[in-house]
Design a protein around this motif. Sequence first.
Motif, PDB file in Angstrom:
ATOM      1  N   TRP A  26      13.825 -10.147  18.529  1.00  0.00           N
ATOM      2  CA  TRP A  26      13.328 -10.663  19.802  1.00  0.00           C
ATOM      3  C   TRP A  26      12.349 -11.823  19.586  1.00  0.00           C
ATOM      4  O   TRP A  26      12.258 -12.724  20.430  1.00  0.00           O
ATOM      5  CB  TRP A  26      12.647  -9.528  20.578  1.00  0.00           C
ATOM      6  CG  TRP A  26      12.376  -9.817  22.009  1.00  0.00           C
ATOM      7  CD1 TRP A  26      13.243  -9.716  23.058  1.00  0.00           C
ATOM      8  CD2 TRP A  26      11.128 -10.243  22.582  1.00  0.00           C
ATOM      9  NE1 TRP A  26      12.621 -10.050  24.237  1.00  0.00           N
ATOM     10  CE2 TRP A  26      11.319 -10.382  23.978  1.00  0.00           C
ATOM     11  CE3 TRP A  26       9.866 -10.518  22.042  1.00  0.00           C
ATOM     12  CZ2 TRP A  26      10.309 -10.784  24.831  1.00  0.00           C
ATOM     13  CZ3 TRP A  26       8.854 -10.925  22.902  1.00  0.00           C
ATOM     14  CH2 TRP A  26       9.077 -11.055  24.280  1.00  0.00           C
ATOM     15  N   ASN A  29      13.574 -15.457  19.950  1.00  0.00           N
ATOM     16  CA  ASN A  29      13.889 -15.741  21.355  1.00  0.00           C
ATOM     17  C   ASN A  29      12.605 -15.993  22.145  1.00  0.00           C
ATOM     18  O   ASN A  29      12.555 -16.878  23.012  1.00  0.00           O
ATOM     19  CB  ASN A  29      14.664 -14.580  21.969  1.00  0.00           C
ATOM     20  CG  ASN A  29      15.995 -14.356  21.286  1.00  0.00           C
ATOM     21  OD1 ASN A  29      16.609 -15.291  20.782  1.00  0.00           O
ATOM     22  ND2 ASN A  29      16.453 -13.112  21.255  1.00  0.00           N
ATOM     23  N   ASP A 173      15.078  -8.555  26.997  1.00  0.00           N
ATOM     24  CA  ASP A 173      15.780  -9.843  26.920  1.00  0.00           C
ATOM     25  C   ASP A 173      15.697 -10.580  28.258  1.00  0.00           C
ATOM     26  O   ASP A 173      15.499 -11.792  28.301  1.00  0.00           O
ATOM     27  CB  ASP A 173      17.243  -9.628  26.538  1.00  0.00           C
ATOM     28  CG  ASP A 173      17.423  -9.175  25.096  1.00  0.00           C
ATOM     29  OD1 ASP A 173      16.475  -9.336  24.292  1.00  0.00           O
ATOM     30  OD2 ASP A 173      18.503  -8.636  24.774  1.00  0.00           O
TER      31      ASP A 173
END
Length: 199
Positions: A26, A29, A173
Amino acid sequence: MELYERIPNNVNLAGDKKLQRALETWLPNFLDWWREMGPEGFQDKEVYLRTATSVETDGWANFDFVKMPDYRWGIFLKPAQPDAKIGFGDNHGHAAYQEVPGEFRNSLRRIIVTQGDTEPASVEQQRQLGKTCPSLYDLRNLFQVNVEEGRHLWAMVYLLHGYFGRDGRDEADALLERRSGIRTSLESSKPSINLATIG
């Protein structure tokens, strides 16, 4: 306390390799989002920022010059207390939960996602403010607020990944996919009402 891991933390990420890998996946991102939506025009500037290294009193007062994308994003949560009690509501006085009860799972996830959404939204809404700050003092404080919002986002993402399985990972996300001020597909799909045809 793991200060020199890729994600500094006091939650023993190294002891849960699956969770550690998920959060390390993660991280890039998050950094892509930060570069795209964080303070515009200042990503390559070194800023004098406070960085948390622990939840102890002196752990909140570590200052140094750092470029904001290189900030030591970490997870520092108050350690669980074995004898902690719920302080309010219908279950006041009962032992605090160490796992998410099934009957509260959806509600708790929604609360965490709602809180999580406020953190990137705050950074996005402040994106242009650095260009109009009246002083360097104000600018530094603005950037400190920005990295604190990012740190708070990390806490919410840790909870989603750590306690809500696949649903939590999907929600984490989505926190980076939404943008402040953009209408959701649900909102944009609502039928419009032509007032001229009513009555």
